[in-house]
Design a protein around this motif. Structure first.
Motif, PDB file in Angstrom:
ATOM      1  N   SER A   1      16.704  19.042  54.586  1.00 28.05           N
ATOM      2  CA  SER A   1      17.570  17.871  54.713  1.00 28.05           C
ATOM      3  C   SER A   1      19.021  18.319  54.878  1.00 28.05           C
ATOM      4  N   GLY A   2      19.778  17.522  55.549  1.00 25.15           N
ATOM      5  CA  GLY A   2      21.190  17.846  55.750  1.00 25.15           C
ATOM      6  C   GLY A   2      21.649  17.242  57.070  1.00 25.15           C
ATOM      7  N   GLN A   3      22.915  17.401  57.354  1.00 24.44           N
ATOM      8  CA  GLN A   3      23.450  16.795  58.567  1.00 24.44           C
ATOM      9  C   GLN A   3      22.910  17.508  59.807  1.00 24.44           C
ATOM     10  N   ASP A   4      22.264  16.757  60.641  1.00 25.68           N
ATOM     11  CA  ASP A   4      21.788  17.247  61.950  1.00 25.68           C
ATOM     12  C   ASP A   4      20.824  18.430  61.843  1.00 25.68           C
ATOM     13  N   VAL A   5      20.066  18.465  60.793  1.00 30.40           N
ATOM     14  CA  VAL A   5      19.175  19.622  60.616  1.00 30.40           C
ATOM     15  C   VAL A   5      17.980  19.596  61.564  1.00 30.40           C
ATOM     16  N   GLU A   6      17.644  18.426  62.069  1.00 29.83           N
ATOM     17  CA  GLU A   6      16.438  18.348  62.900  1.00 29.83           C
ATOM     18  C   GLU A   6      16.607  19.225  64.148  1.00 29.83           C
ATOM     19  N   ARG A   7      17.722  19.056  64.801  1.00 29.25           N
ATOM     20  CA  ARG A   7      17.995  19.916  65.950  1.00 29.25           C
ATOM     21  C   ARG A   7      18.587  21.237  65.477  1.00 29.25           C
ATOM     22  N   GLY A   8      19.399  21.136  64.402  1.00 29.57           N
ATOM     23  CA  GLY A   8      20.180  22.289  63.948  1.00 29.57           C
ATOM     24  C   GLY A   8      21.569  22.159  64.526  1.00 29.57           C
ATOM     25  N   THR A   9      22.602  22.350  63.677  1.00 25.61           N
ATOM     26  CA  THR A   9      23.976  22.210  64.150  1.00 25.61           C
ATOM     27  C   THR A   9      24.215  23.060  65.390  1.00 25.61           C
ATOM     28  N   PHE A  10      23.605  24.234  65.402  1.00 27.05           N
ATOM     29  CA  PHE A  10      23.869  25.164  66.515  1.00 27.05           C
ATOM     30  C   PHE A  10      22.774  25.112  67.570  1.00 27.05           C
ATOM     31  N   SER A  11      22.041  24.023  67.542  1.00 34.00           N
ATOM     32  CA  SER A  11      21.030  23.745  68.558  1.00 34.00           C
ATOM     33  C   SER A  11      19.992  24.857  68.687  1.00 34.00           C
ATOM     34  N   HIS A  12      19.691  25.508  67.599  1.00 33.82           N
ATOM     35  CA  HIS A  12      18.733  26.606  67.665  1.00 33.82           C
ATOM     36  C   HIS A  12      17.387  26.236  67.075  1.00 33.82           C
ATOM     37  N   ARG A  13      17.344  25.149  66.321  1.00 24.25           N
ATOM     38  CA  ARG A  13      16.140  24.904  65.529  1.00 24.25           C
ATOM     39  C   ARG A  13      15.130  24.043  66.279  1.00 24.25           C
ATOM     40  N   HIS A  14      15.511  22.850  66.643  1.00 27.92           N
ATOM     41  CA  HIS A  14      14.649  21.893  67.354  1.00 27.92           C
ATOM     42  C   HIS A  14      13.316  21.688  66.643  1.00 27.92           C
ATOM     43  N   HIS A  15      13.398  21.246  65.408  1.00 25.37           N
ATOM     44  CA  HIS A  15      12.150  20.966  64.682  1.00 25.37           C
ATOM     45  C   HIS A  15      11.576  19.601  65.021  1.00 25.37           C
ATOM     46  N   VAL A  16      12.395  18.789  65.656  1.00 22.03           N
ATOM     47  CA  VAL A  16      11.894  17.494  66.114  1.00 22.03           C
ATOM     48  C   VAL A  16      12.068  17.454  67.621  1.00 22.03           C
ATOM     49  N   LEU A  17      11.000  17.155  68.311  1.00 20.51           N
ATOM     50  CA  LEU A  17      11.104  17.023  69.770  1.00 20.51           C
ATOM     51  C   LEU A  17      11.177  15.537  70.118  1.00 20.51           C
ATOM     52  N   ASN A  18      12.109  15.204  70.961  1.00 23.68           N
ATOM     53  CA  ASN A  18      12.275  13.808  71.380  1.00 23.68           C
ATOM     54  C   ASN A  18      11.852  13.660  72.832  1.00 23.68           C
ATOM     55  N   ASP A  19      10.960  12.724  73.078  1.00 24.98           N
ATOM     56  CA  ASP A  19      10.485  12.513  74.444  1.00 24.98           C
ATOM     57  C   ASP A  19      11.629  11.977  75.304  1.00 24.98           C
ATOM     58  N   GLN A  20      11.742  12.518  76.483  1.00 28.06           N
ATOM     59  CA  GLN A  20      12.870  12.155  77.354  1.00 28.06           C
ATOM     60  C   GLN A  20      12.670  10.803  78.034  1.00 28.06           C
ATOM     61  N   ASN A  21      11.435  10.305  78.030  1.00 23.72           N
ATOM     62  CA  ASN A  21      11.172   9.051  78.752  1.00 23.72           C
ATOM     63  C   ASN A  21      10.876   7.869  77.845  1.00 23.72           C
ATOM     64  N   THR A  22      10.427   8.152  76.643  1.00 24.01           N
ATOM     65  CA  THR A  22      10.023   7.040  75.780  1.00 24.01           C
ATOM     66  C   THR A  22      10.875   7.017  74.531  1.00 24.01           C
ATOM     67  N   ASP A  23      11.474   5.854  74.309  1.00 15.78           N
ATOM     68  CA  ASP A  23      12.361   5.717  73.153  1.00 15.78           C
ATOM     69  C   ASP A  23      11.571   5.886  71.855  1.00 15.78           C
ATOM     70  N   LYS A  24      12.160   6.593  70.921  1.00 12.24           N
ATOM     71  CA  LYS A  24      11.620   6.798  69.577  1.00 12.24           C
ATOM     72  C   LYS A  24      10.308   7.575  69.558  1.00 12.24           C
ATOM     73  N   LYS A  25       9.916   8.152  70.670  1.00 11.83           N
ATOM     74  CA  LYS A  25       8.715   9.002  70.648  1.00 11.83           C
ATOM     75  C   LYS A  25       9.172  10.402  70.247  1.00 11.83           C
ATOM     76  N   ARG A  26       8.740  10.784  69.062  1.00 11.57           N
ATOM     77  CA  ARG A  26       9.189  12.068  68.509  1.00 11.57           C
ATOM     78  C   ARG A  26       7.989  12.806  67.966  1.00 11.57           C
ATOM     79  N   THR A  27       8.114  14.092  67.898  1.00 11.17           N
ATOM     80  CA  THR A  27       7.048  14.841  67.233  1.00 11.17           C
ATOM     81  C   THR A  27       7.655  16.034  66.506  1.00 11.17           C
ATOM     82  N   ILE A  28       6.978  16.437  65.460  1.00 13.90           N
ATOM     83  CA  ILE A  28       7.426  17.580  64.663  1.00 13.90           C
ATOM     84  C   ILE A  28       6.324  18.633  64.746  1.00 13.90           C
TER      85      ILE A  28
END
Ligand SMILES: Cc1ncc(C[n+]2csc(CCOP(=O)(O)OP(=O)(O)O)c2C)c(N)n1
Ligand SMILES: [Mg+2]
Length: 1022
Positions: free
Chosen positions: A657-684
């Motif tokens: 948990s923390g600010q922007d941890v899903e992607r990672g502040t430095f954009s290295h983590r990407h633990h949550v993938l967001n679908d580019q075409n469908t709103d709110k479609k996410r996967t971990i």
């Protein structure tokens, strides 16, 4: 009128479904348009405020045209037929006046419209609404009757403001649907309307709720306070209140008698708190809550421990004996900060309940997020997704509630999906003073509770000298919490009979208030007199009840004198019974994982789930992950994912948990993938590694450090078999949570015997990003470590040696070899671990070690920024497979290590500067003359390994190199310890930035010059 027509048609359908209330879970409820917009607003008799009333009438008319006055019926019919503005009202076929001076409904009096009727009805509607909104301002809330909220009677509550006078008081008015004061009656004389409104809103209870932007909830509250007879108590109820008040009052009196000079932060002036809390617990327990986590400050805490949580009295009383020292570890805390957990039977609900009072520091309100984290964790592990079984109750002082920002930060967690505890009952002991300061000097808001309005929490102000009003408010608040799963505030307006503590003189600063208090009878006596007169209890029963409780206290007092031994463990708020039952294995854990697991996790982490469209840039990043895996190599993100994935596989829940941890502040983590075409479609992806794996929670938090770190600490206290990590956006911001770090994380185990395996990930490192994006203040964490810089601990008999002890001295300076027992014993005795890894493999191991150890210690990690992508900062699977473990120190393994006698400089360092150093060494052609070792675990200090490494290079000058300024970083921690490790025969010199006030320069080129200077110093061969 076309617009209205459309709305009319829609609304008619809606109205058929909406009978008494708007349907609670009906999506359209929130989206309902306001029906009379522009066209009707042009009606000559309508204005902004009256449109509410008209809307009311309209909704009634839609349901049943006969339910409204004839004039309205005609108006709506004409409007529906498309009458132009003004005409719908002016030309009705028939109008009946409802007004009669005789007090009964009158017969039709006129065939023309009666403007006065409509205006008077609008006025009555406005009056009702004014009481609902502003009634609390003139409620009799203050037991001392000193002006409370300092607010004059609002003009909206003066009848003259509506041009009503005495002769109108008998006129009868139809009540709008926004009030319940009528009960079964639909119309009442104006006098009775006012009387009922005054009774509801202006007596001992001030209900503040009209800011809630949900009509169903407003109606729900109105119904509970306005309905005639809603506040009624049986004889049994009243006896119970009296019995509870006796306990609460006599407990304080007993303490005052026995320990008159001791601070106890008595509850006198708010004794009603005990019956109030007990009522909350009764009601919520009846509704299914099994566990109550309480957070509270000093005031009345001993009383709550004794009479709410039912801590055995002899245990409590024995705390007053200062000579009685705890037999177990820890330095302890004062008695009014300690926590506890207790299982007991609730006689009212006839159910078993668990009550925990969370230990807290003096720092007011700091415990709030900790309690919330603990509650959330308990809900999570019980599968209690709606908070029906576990809940928090938070107690506050008036000054602290208004003054401390953490209250606001905690409120903002209340409705976030991964942080909500589904409603907290807040109880404010509002004694109208904070230490010596009056409210008018301590807050700018009229009420100390105004902060709660931000989350739409209803606020029930109540005069604490009216116990039945208090219990009513507690009943409603409990029902509210169980019904809606939202926060609610009870503001117990009371007074403080004594000074801030019992040894304080309040007359110095509040002379008038305290003169008044001196002559003010306590609530028990007042209530007892009233109830005895009412026949609820006889005088004799009352006296017997008091005597019987006094006897209990006296007996416990004698038992307390027999207590010879006390233990800190008795005060644990989160006992990990099962965990400790396993026994402690003092073995340094191997944390490697088989290669197949690494490959599997790596590949899953690098692949795109089927049917998922990820961003092009991310596609490349994912691909490079699988490429690294195929080369048996990991970068930082992969190392972390493999640590997480392998623990998940082993059934360990992980929460990041923390600010922007899903992607990672430095954009290295990407633990949550967001679908580019469908709103709110996410996967971990880490949640889809193995069929029976544990759950992985990764959640972006609110922008709060204090609140969220406190929350995660609370979460980590619940289940030792979970890895709970909080990541700062940059480590620099962690000091916004300094109170949690100082008061809880570094010292919690010592004070409260409570362990926590919380991990703090603090991006740290000088990348030229300026003073607020460089330093997590490593030095501060190190300064709070509990180890002695002058002593190498000796663990043969589990005791530490002392420099003054001669035989110990010999042992201490005896050459050490890499000793795993030493390593684990050191970890066991430390208050926390401070780590700065330079390889992803070590990061992987230290995360896994957190769970593999048989005890829990907080882990502070300085995490990298540029190293996240640096090709040199990668690790091979070989460093992570079975048989490997966390390396506390990474020794020199290059050319210099081959001919150690020739080495001129041995540089110890930690973190990213290592990579600058090795590059510079290469540039300077000093690979054979300079050895470089990284201290990965700075604290507990790896004395054994430092000694071994230094001994290997007998001719080398020892240097500590760091990129931080000399008054910062690890220098002041490592210098004495390196000296101790080397028996002070060899000294260590410094290569780094000079001492400075600010953590880093904001000038990029100066930053680089400073870096070069430190490198030059480190590589100076003498
Ligand atoms: C963060 C913090 N700042 C200052 C103090 C010192 N202090 C202790 S009690 C107190 C007054 C608290 O007033 P209030 O919240 O109204 O509680 P009361 O004592 O009146 O019950 C203060 C300022 C503290 N304990 N914590
Ligand atoms: Mg106060």
């Amino acid at each position: 009128m076309q617009h209205i027509k459309t709305v009319l048609t829609q609304s008619r359908q809606l109205a058929n479904v909406n009978r008494t209330f708007w349907p609670r879970h009906c999506a359209v409820r929130l989206q309902l348009p306001r029906y009379f917009v522009a066209p009707v607003a042009t009606e000559p008799f309508l204005n902004g405020s009256s449109s509410n009333y008209v809307e009311e009438m309209y909704m009634s008319w839609l349901e049943n045209p006969q339910s409204v006055h004839k004039s309205w019926d005609i108006f709506f019919r004409n409007a529906e037929k498309g009458a132009a503005p003004g005409t719908a009202y002016q030309a009705p076929p028939s109008v009946m006046s409802m007004v009669s001076s005789g007090g009964s409904l009158a017969a039709p009096v006129s065939k023309t419209v009666d403007r006065q009727v409509i205006e008077d009805h609008l006025s009555v509607q406005a009056i009702i609404r004014s009481y609902q909104i502003r009634g609390h301002h003139i409620a009799a809330l203050d037991p001392l009757e000193i002006s409370y909220a300092c607010i004059e009677k609002p003009p909206e509550l003066l009848m003259t403001d509506y041009k009503f006078d005495e002769k109108d008081m008998n006129s009868i008015f139809r009540l709008p649907r926004t009030t319940f004061i009528g009960g079964d009656e639909q119309a009442l004389p104006l006098r009775e309307i006012i009387r009922r409104l005054e009774d509801t809103y202006c007596r001992s209870i001030g209900v503040e709720y009209m800011f809630i932007n949900d009509r169903y909830k407003c109606d729900w509250i109105r119904q509970r306070f306005e309905t005639p007879g809603s506040m009624s108590f049986s004889k049994m109820d009243k006896r119970l209140i009296l019995e509870r008040l006796i306990r609460s009052t006599r407990f304080e009196e007993f303490l005052a008698r026995k320990w008159s000079a001791e601070k106890r932060f008595g509850l006198e002036g708010c004794e009603v708190l005990v019956p109030a809390l007990k009522t909350i617990i009764d009601v919520c327990s009846e509704k299914g809550v099994e566990t109550f986590n309480l957070g509270m400050p000093h005031r009345g805490r001993l009383n709550v421990l004794a009479n709410v949580a039912r801590k055995p009295l002899e245990q409590l009383f024995s705390q007053f004996d200062s000579k009685l020292e705890a037999s177990d570890e820890g330095s302890g805390d004062v008695k009014y900060h300690l926590g506890m957990a207790h299982d007991r039977h609730n006689h009212i609900s006839n159910k078993n309940i668990h009550i925990a009072i969370v230990a807290n520091p003096s720092h007011l309100e700091a415990v709030d997020p900790v309690v919330q984290g603990k509650t959330r964790a308990m809900q999570f592990y019980k599968g209690d997704t709606e908070g029906k079984k576990v809940m928090s109750v938070l107690l506050h002082g008036d000054a602290a509630f208004a003054g401390q920002g953490i209250v606001y930060e905690t409120f903002h967690l209340s409705d976030l999906p991964d942080y909500s505890t589904h409603g907290t009952i807040h109880v404010v002991v509002n004694n109208q003073i904070g230490f010596t300061t009056d409210p008018r000097y301590s807050r700018s808001s009229p009420y100390c509770t105004d902060v709660a309005r931000v989350v739409n929490a209803p606020i029930f102000h109540v005069n604490a000298d009216d116990p039945e009003a208090v219990m009513h408010v507690c009943n409603v608040a409990s029902e509210w919490r169980c019904e809606f799963g939202k926060d609610v505030v009870i503001d117990l307006v009371c007074y403080r009979r004594n000074g801030h503590n019992e040894t304080d003189e309040p007359m110095f600063t509040q002379p008038l208030m305290y003169k008044k208090i001196r002559s003010h009878k306590n609530v028990l006596l007042k209530y007892a007199e009233a109830k005895i007169a009412e026949g609820v209890m006889t005088q004799q029963e009352f006296e017997e009840e008091q005597a019987s409780y006094d006897k209990i206290c006296e007996e416990s007092y004698l038992d307390a004198k027999l207590v010879t031994k006390t233990s800190n463990a008795e005060w644990l708020d989160s006992p990990w019974t099962g965990f400790f039952a396993r026994g402690e294995q003092r073995k340094y854990p191997e944390t490697g994982v088989d290669e197949e697991t690494l490959t599997h996790i790596g590949n899953k982490f690098g692949s795109i789930p089927e049917g998922f469209t990820v961003h092009g840039g991310l596609k490349r990043a994912l691909k490079s992950r699988t490429e690294l895996v195929s080369k048996r190599t990991v970068d930082w993100a992969l190392g972390e994912a493999m640590a997480f994935g392998s623990l998940l596989k082993e059934g360990i829940h992980i929460r990041l948990s923390g600010q922007d941890v899903e992607r990672g502040t430095f954009s290295h983590r990407h633990h949550v993938l967001n679908d580019q075409n469908t709103d709110k479609k996410r996967t971990i992806p880490l949640n889809h590694l193995y069929p029976n794996q544990a759950h992985y929670t990764v959640c972006n938090s609110s922008l709060s450090e204090f609140g969220v770190l406190g929350f995660e600490l609370g979460f980590s206290m619940t289940n030792p078999q979970a890895l709970v990590c909080w990541e700062a956006q940059f480590g620099d911001f962690a000091n916004n949570a300094q109170c949690i770090i100082d008061q809880f994380i570094s010292s919690g185990q010592s004070k409260w015997y409570r362990q926590s395996g919380l991990v703090m990930l603090l991006p740290h490192g000088y990348e030229g990003m300026g003073p607020e994006h460089s330093s997590a203040r490593l030095e501060r964490f190190l300064q709070m470590c509990n180890d002695d810089p002058d002593v190498i601990p000796v663990y043969h008999n589990n005791s530490t040696s002392d420099l003054n002890n001669e035989s110990a001295l010999t042992q201490q300076y005896a050459p050490k070899t890499l000793d795993e027992k030493f390593a684990i014993d050191q970890l066991h005795d430390c208050n926390w671990q401070i780590v700065n890894c330079s390889t992803p493999a070590n990061y992987f191991h230290v995360l896994r070690r957190q769970i593999a150890m048989s005890f829990r210690k907080p882990l502070i990690i300085m995490t990298p920024k540029s190293l996240l992508r640096l090709p040199e900062a990668r690790s091979s699977f070989d460093e992570m497979v079975e048989g490997t473990s966390f390396q506390r120190l990474l020794p020199e393994t290059g050319l210099a290590s081959k001919n150690p006698d020739a080495v001129k400089n041995l540089i110890f360092c930690s973190g990213r500067v290592y990579f600058n150093l090795i590059k510079e060494r290469e540039t300077k052609g000093l690979n054979e003359q300079v050895a470089i070792a990284t201290i990965e675990q700075i604290s507990p200090f790896p004395y054994d390994m430092v000694t071994e490494e230094a001994n290997k290079y007998p001719n080398a000058r020892i240097i500590w190199a760091q990129e931080e300024h000399k008054n910062m970083g690890a220098w002041s921690y490592v210098q004495p310890r390196i000296h101790t490790a080397l028996q002070r025969e060899r000294l260590c010199s410094f290569a780094g930035r000079g001492a400075q006030a600010s953590t880093a320069t904001g000038n990029k080129s100066l930053h680089l010059t400073e870096l070069q200077n430190l490198l030059d110093t480190a590589f100076t061969i003498e």
